[in-house]
Design an enzyme around this catalytic site. Structure first.
Site, PDB file in Angstrom:
ATOM      1  N   GLN A 196      -4.885  -1.606   9.344  1.00  0.00           N
ATOM      2  CA  GLN A 196      -4.799  -2.922   8.708  1.00  0.00           C
ATOM      3  C   GLN A 196      -5.414  -3.980   9.629  1.00  0.00           C
ATOM      4  OE1 GLN A 196      -3.805  -3.373   5.593  1.00  0.00           O
ATOM      5  NE2 GLN A 196      -4.037  -5.596   5.640  1.00  0.00           N
ATOM      6  N   ASP A 212     -10.956   2.725   3.418  1.00  0.00           N
ATOM      7  CA  ASP A 212     -11.253   1.285   3.308  1.00  0.00           C
ATOM      8  C   ASP A 212     -12.743   1.042   3.016  1.00  0.00           C
ATOM      9  OD1 ASP A 212      -9.232  -0.662   3.510  1.00  0.00           O
ATOM     10  OD2 ASP A 212      -8.957  -0.296   5.653  1.00  0.00           O
ATOM     11  N   LYS A 218       0.841  -1.205   0.000  1.00  0.00           N
ATOM     12  CA  LYS A 218       0.000   0.000   0.000  1.00  0.00           C
ATOM     13  C   LYS A 218       0.877   1.256   0.000  1.00  0.00           C
ATOM     14  CE  LYS A 218      -3.850  -2.470   2.048  1.00  0.00           C
ATOM     15  NZ  LYS A 218      -4.745  -2.778   3.173  1.00  0.00           N
TER      16      LYS A 218
HETATM   17  N1  GUN Z   1      -7.012  -6.946   5.847  1.00  0.00           N
HETATM   18  C1  GUN Z   1      -7.262  -7.697   4.740  1.00  0.00           C
HETATM   19  N2  GUN Z   1      -7.768  -6.920   3.753  1.00  0.00           N
HETATM   20  C2  GUN Z   1      -7.839  -5.664   4.246  1.00  0.00           C
HETATM   21  C3  GUN Z   1      -8.256  -4.421   3.692  1.00  0.00           C
HETATM   22  O1  GUN Z   1      -8.709  -4.307   2.548  1.00  0.00           O
HETATM   23  N3  GUN Z   1      -8.150  -3.354   4.525  1.00  0.00           N
HETATM   24  C4  GUN Z   1      -7.697  -3.444   5.796  1.00  0.00           C
HETATM   25  N4  GUN Z   1      -7.653  -2.337   6.539  1.00  0.00           N
HETATM   26  N5  GUN Z   1      -7.300  -4.581   6.332  1.00  0.00           N
HETATM   27  C5  GUN Z   1      -7.368  -5.687   5.559  1.00  0.00           C
END
Ligand code: GUN
Length: 277
Positions: free
Chosen positions: A96, A119, A52
């Protein structure tokens, strides 16, 4: 011939378009900064978070990284979110998942300002999607819709079957397909006759989290199959929720794992971050 939907190439195209848009918006004096918080050391999360941050750098936006120890209390995490909510420089906030067991995920998700919820997990964002209002959309399901559109696959009027009803993928996926005028069925662990229901699907989206569970017996000839799962097998290779070898010959289009849905999640996160500029 089965079309293999190339999520890597499509996500690259989206990121390149976003890079141009960022440059344009910066020229208008706009800025973006994504704050990424990771609590504890889940190896998969570390890889995702790294990707990311790399994507932010690629499209030309700032990111801030908060790597908090496993024993961070819920209150400490909430205080950090409050601080970032109040910081005008920070335009997107992402915690996350998963977070350690002593922290309540829902409490964390609800604390992020809906204006910075890139998100798309906040109840306000999900509610907006549900009633067709503007808002951040969960990145993985949004990425699936983009894959279908870039591949010229019509959704309107199609029988769409989603396997999985998680808040992050299954539920928003079904709402997005409905928004595109698909006829949507959502399956889950209590669904009876799963095979028969799946066999109705023109578009089958699989997000069950079980390696290679869906084989050719679940597939109608000519269906489009989207595999959201990702698992590491004992031999070190990656596989999805779909048994690719048996399913691919039966469908008109399919996403591989890796290189299908996965890269789209990050591209759509970048899309959300840029739209918040
Ligand atoms: N954990 C697995 N996929 C995601 C996601 O798309 N966003 C976040 N914040 N955590 C995750």
């Amino acid at each position: 011939m089965t079309k293999i939907i190339d999520g890597k190439a499509i996500s690259q195209k989206i990121k390149d378009e976003l890079k141009e848009e960022v440059a344009r918006k910066k020229g208008e004096g706009k800025e973006a900064c994504l704050a990424v918080i990771q609590v504890g050391k889940y190896p998969a999360s570390t890889v995702y978070v790294g990707n990311k941050k790399k994507a932010c750098a690629y499209i030309g936006i700032d990111s801030q990284s908060y790597e908090l120890p496993e024993e961070t209390s819920q209150d400490e995490l909430l205080s950090l979110i409050d601080k970032l909510n109040d910081d005008p420089k920070v335009t997107g906030i992402l915690v996350q998942l998963p977070v350690p067991g002593h922290i309540d995920e829902d409490t964390i998700i609800k604390r992020i300002s809906p204006l910075k919820d890139v998100d798309g997990f906040h109840p306000m964002s999900v509610g907006a999607l549900c009633i067709g209002e503007k808002g951040f959309v969960s990145c993985t399901p949004a990425g699936v819709i983009k894959l279908l559109k870039y591949s010229d696959i019509e959704i309107a009027g199609k029988e769409c079957v989603v396997i999985g009803r998680s808040n992050i993928v299954g539920k928003p996926m079904s709402l997005l397909l409905l928004r595109e005028n698909g006829t949507v069925t959502v399956c889950h662990s209590k669904t009876k006759n799963l095979k028969e229901v799946c066999k109705r699907a023109d578009i089958l989206v699989v997000a069950i989290g079980r390696p290679k569970m869906i084989n050719e017996e679940y597939i109608k000839d000519g269906a489009v199959v989207i595999d959201v799962g990702i698992h590491r097998m004992e031999n070190g290779k990656l596989c999805g929720d779909v048994d690719y070898e048996s399913v691919a010959p039966k469908c008109s289009a399919i996403t591989p794992v890796p290189g299908g849905v996965g890269p789209m999640t990050i591209a759509m996160l970048m899309y959300n971050v840029v739209s918040a500029m």
